[in-house]
Design an enzyme around this catalytic site. Structure first.
Site, PDB file in Angstrom:
ATOM      1  N   ASN A   1       0.827  -1.212   0.000  1.00  0.00           N
ATOM      2  CA  ASN A   1       0.000   0.000   0.000  1.00  0.00           C
ATOM      3  C   ASN A   1       0.858   1.259   0.000  1.00  0.00           C
ATOM      4  OD1 ASN A   1      -2.481  -1.330  -0.057  1.00  0.00           O
ATOM      5  ND2 ASN A   1      -2.554  -1.534   2.165  1.00  0.00           N
TER       6      ASN A   1
ATOM      7  N   ARG B   1      -7.542 -13.495   0.137  1.00  0.00           N
ATOM      8  CA  ARG B   1      -8.960 -13.448  -0.215  1.00  0.00           C
ATOM      9  C   ARG B   1      -9.167 -13.331  -1.726  1.00  0.00           C
ATOM     10  NH1 ARG B   1      -7.953  -8.007   0.968  1.00  0.00           N
ATOM     11  NH2 ARG B   1      -9.067  -6.524  -0.388  1.00  0.00           N
TER      12      ARG B   1
ATOM     13  N   GLU C   1      -8.419 -14.410   5.619  1.00  0.00           N
ATOM     14  CA  GLU C   1      -9.261 -13.236   5.806  1.00  0.00           C
ATOM     15  C   GLU C   1     -10.424 -13.193   4.825  1.00  0.00           C
ATOM     16  OE1 GLU C   1      -7.148  -9.613   5.140  1.00  0.00           O
ATOM     17  OE2 GLU C   1      -7.024  -9.892   2.987  1.00  0.00           O
TER      18      GLU C   1
ATOM     19  N   GLU D   1     -16.791 -27.286  -2.371  1.00  0.00           N
ATOM     20  CA  GLU D   1     -17.430 -27.489  -1.074  1.00  0.00           C
ATOM     21  C   GLU D   1     -16.406 -27.004  -0.050  1.00  0.00           C
ATOM     22  OE1 GLU D   1     -19.407 -30.970   1.721  1.00  0.00           O
ATOM     23  OE2 GLU D   1     -18.659 -31.477  -0.273  1.00  0.00           O
TER      24      GLU D   1
ATOM     25  N   ASP E   1     -16.035 -26.833   3.124  1.00  0.00           N
ATOM     26  CA  ASP E   1     -15.576 -27.552   4.315  1.00  0.00           C
ATOM     27  C   ASP E   1     -14.804 -28.816   3.936  1.00  0.00           C
ATOM     28  OD1 ASP E   1     -17.622 -29.160   3.450  1.00  0.00           O
ATOM     29  OD2 ASP E   1     -18.909 -28.880   5.208  1.00  0.00           O
TER      30      ASP E   1
ATOM     31  N   ASP F   1     -17.922 -31.718   8.726  1.00  0.00           N
ATOM     32  CA  ASP F   1     -18.629 -31.896   7.459  1.00  0.00           C
ATOM     33  C   ASP F   1     -20.048 -31.363   7.639  1.00  0.00           C
ATOM     34  OD1 ASP F   1     -19.528 -32.616   5.003  1.00  0.00           O
ATOM     35  OD2 ASP F   1     -19.349 -34.781   5.292  1.00  0.00           O
TER      36      ASP F   1
END
Length: 696
Positions: free
Chosen positions: A172, A285, A368, A402, A404, A413
């Site tokens: 930044n 992210r 995050e 999926e 998880d 699960d």
């Protein structure tokens, strides 16, 4: 050509406005212009549309200028289009070169922006992206036959005075300093040029406990959050661009900083790109954005490096070929294993594959979410395992994942994907997380303590295989607990024990030691008896599902998914499996070289007899016995022992990053000889790094 002759000739190559500029402004500005024009198409089919739809007021009717979105901010399109129009106006090969009517439209569009105060609720657009876009536009216009009127230029320059690089860190800081740099070129302000470059190059240093380039050459941003790509990539692109612009001028980066920069690029960023696709673990992210894993855009950065670092031209050309796909995915490369003790990340690279693991600790942030991105990345730091043979195994699969059952994780699960509620990351709760490495082999481990699950997870890295162990798996949740081996695009046949599976989309069974599943040149060998589920079917989702600024359009694809079932409320459950990337069937003789010595909450250890190598994770002070050795340690450590002709080489790391030294006693059961060594461990910024010692 010597430097003096270059200085004399360069202004002659520039258009009149640059020819009149004092060195080095003319030289640097010309490089900015050439670089920008090289990325613009003079025959863009949209140019005609942009011109025909531009209103008399200088606005485009299809742009929502009232939008204040955090991401995908709509007014950005205005400056993007202006840049395209300017490129057509100032590029000598353009059919619209120096076109008077086009010039009038450009000024009208710039004037419209100057007269309004369009803002996003995301500071990044206001303080980084917009000022940079204005700066590029004004620098490009300096080469035009007709200039931007002084009053309008001043108004736009004033709009660039946003953000304070002195208050920012890492990428930044550099990003804000870039538009300060552009403003200095526009105004020919030597003081501003000096100060902007000082701030721009300031992050090219090693930091400890701050955001930026770490002593292990990982990159952290948003606190101690792993971002070798994402923010690390912005750091690389931004600084390499400015280094390219100011090379061979009095404002060039120092040699010390240049070498630090090159090392991060060459040793950390580029190695984890395979077939043009980067490990999803390092993208933060950003994995919730389309096409983020494909890194062919990095070719421009490497082309800059050819001029910045001509001494390594052959190496940079080789890396360019890897990114632009002119080089095959299996291009020869030297074996490499690294653990980043600051970033909680391990890379294991071979010519035929790469397997990388991301963990977290009380010293690093978990994955995050923010700005509506990465909504379901709850488990993205829980031993997530990236397995690449070809490169695009995970390219754009995230909308239909999926979440998880992320590769490598042990999780609940659930019936629906769990939302990541903590915004911008939070420190993990476990202290124990780390890895040992001798540069070619290594071992990584963590104590997972998250979301009602506790587990001791370890990865043992060799040439042909990666052994994955789990112990002490305990949960008080009513949801079943699973360990996922992989979840990737289905490519080709799925085989069980070397035989193609029947045409079923789901298969659940108990496997015995030695059984294996293979898919897309990766074999999964089960070392212990386990309940296993394999699915091979369509999954559906959308980018909007994981990123609120993206399309709601439905996406469907065939997915290969393989996991181990631990049941509901397991107590001290275990798993043991081995990855064999680059093959459809594990070589029996090669598999027999590997022996799992123990897999408990106290010690997890694997022996590779072909390499005369033992890797062990001691979660507490304790003992380990093999066929030939008796090993005792007085601290929790991760240890690798290699048999040498005249003794043993020990590699040791402290996964808790708390102790100063460890005592290791090794007794040879055949000779009866016992030797003890006290190994001093790295301190300060190097806590967690590997220490080496020898027993002779």
């Amino acid at each position: 050509m010597n430097r003096l002759l270059l200085i004399l000739i360069m202004p002659l190559l520039c258009v009149q406005s640059f020819a009149q500029a004092d060195f080095p402004f003319g030289t640097i500005s010309r490089r900015v212009v050439d670089d920008e024009l090289a990325q613009l198409s003079t025959k863009d089919h949209l140019l005609k549309t942009y011109r025909s739809t531009l209103g008399k007021d200088g606005a485009w009717p299809d742009i929502d200028y009232t939008d204040r979105a955090v991401t995908e901010w709509k007014p950005t399109a205005h400056l993007d289009r202006v840049r395209q129009l300017i490129g057509a106006y100032v590029h000598e090969d353009s059919p619209l070169y120096q076109n008077r009517a086009l010039y009038t439209q450009i000024i009208s569009a710039l004037n419209y922006w100057a007269q309004h105060n369009f803002t996003s609720t995301n500071w990044w657009h206001n303080e980084i992206a917009t000022p940079k876009a204005i700066g590029v536009a004004l620098i490009l216009m300096k080469t035009g036959k007709e200039q931007v009127p002084k009053q309008l230029e001043d108004a736009l320059v004033l709009k660039m005075t946003k953000g304070d690089p002195y208050k920012m860190t890492g990428a930044n800081k550099s990003d804000i300093a870039i538009h300060y740099f552009y403003r200095a070129l526009i105004t020919q302000d030597k003081h501003l040029l000096t100060s902007s470059l000082e701030q721009l190059f300031y992050p090219v240093q090693l930091v400890d406990g701050k955001e930026g380039l770490q002593y292990d050459f990982s990159y952290l941003q948003h606190g101690p959050q792993l971002y070798i790509a994402g923010y690390g990539e912005e750091f690389l692109k931004g600084i390499s661009t400015i280094m390219y612009y100011v090379r061979d001028t009095p404002y060039a980066i120092s040699e010390e900083k240049k070498q630090l920069f090159i090392r991060f690029l060459k040793e950390s960023y580029l190695p984890i790109i395979r077939g043009g696709y980067i490990d999803f673990n390092v993208q933060g992210r950003g994995i919730s954005r389309p096409n983020i894993l494909k890194k062919n855009a990095g070719v421009t950065m490497l082309q800059h490096m050819l001029a910045i670092d001509p001494q390594q031209r052959q190496m940079w050309m080789h890396e360019i070929a890897k990114l632009d796909s002119t080089s095959p995915y299996d291009t020869p490369r030297s074996p490499l294993h690294r653990h980043y003790w600051k970033g909680d990340y391990s890379t294991h690279i071979r010519e035929g594959y790469q397997v990388n693991v991301r963990i977290a600790s009380a010293r690093t942030n978990r994955s995050e979410s923010g700005n509506g991105e990465n909504i379901y990345g709850k488990y993205m730091t829980d031993g997530v395992t990236n397995i690449q043979v070809f490169g695009p195994e995970y390219m754009n699969i995230m909308p239909i994942w999926e979440w998880d059952k992320i590769p490598g994780t042990t999780t609940q699960d659930r019936t629906a994907d769990p939302v990541l509620t903590a915004q911008w990351g939070e420190l993990a709760s476990n202290q124990f997380a780390g890895g040992v490495s001798d540069g070619q082999y290594g071992c990584t481990a963590m104590v997972l303590d998250y979301d009602s699950i506790k587990a001791h997870k370890a990865w043992f890295f060799f040439d042909k295989q990666v052994v994955c162990l789990g112990a002490g798996i305990t949960s008080n949740s009513n949801a079943p607990v699973v360990t996922t081996l992989n979840q990737t695009w289905k490519k080709g046949k799925v085989k069980w024990g070397g035989k193609a599976m029947p045409a079923v989309d789901s298969l659940e069974r108990t496997v015995n030691p030695g059984e294996y599943v293979s898919h897309n040149q990766v074999a999964y060998l089960f070392n212990d008896r386990a309940g296993v589920t394999l699915t091979n079917k369509k999954q559906t989702g959308s980018w909007y599902h994981i990123n609120r600024s993206r399309s709601k359009e439905s996406i469907t694809g065939m997915v290969f998914k393989l996991w181990i079932n631990h049941g509901v409320r397991p107590v001290d459950a275990t798993y043991a499996y081995s990855l064999y990337p680059g093959t459809e069937s594990p070589n029996k003789l090669e598999a027999e070289k590997v022996r799992i010595i123990t897999n408990t909450k106290a010690v997890q250890a694997v022996e590779h007899r072909g390499l005369d190598c033992i890797q062990a994770v001691f979660y507490q002070a304790g003992q380990l016995e093999t066929d030939q050795l008796f090993v005792e340690v007085d601290q929790p450590i991760i240890l690798q022992i290699n048999k040498e002709a005249s003794g043993y080489t020990l590699c040791v790391a402290d996964p808790n990053q708390q102790i100063d030294a460890v005592r290791v006693n090794v007794r040879d059961k055949r000779s009866g000889q016992s030797k003890e060594v006290r190994i001093a461990l790295p301190q300060g910024a190097y806590r967690g790094a590997t220490a080496k010692s020898a027993i002779r």
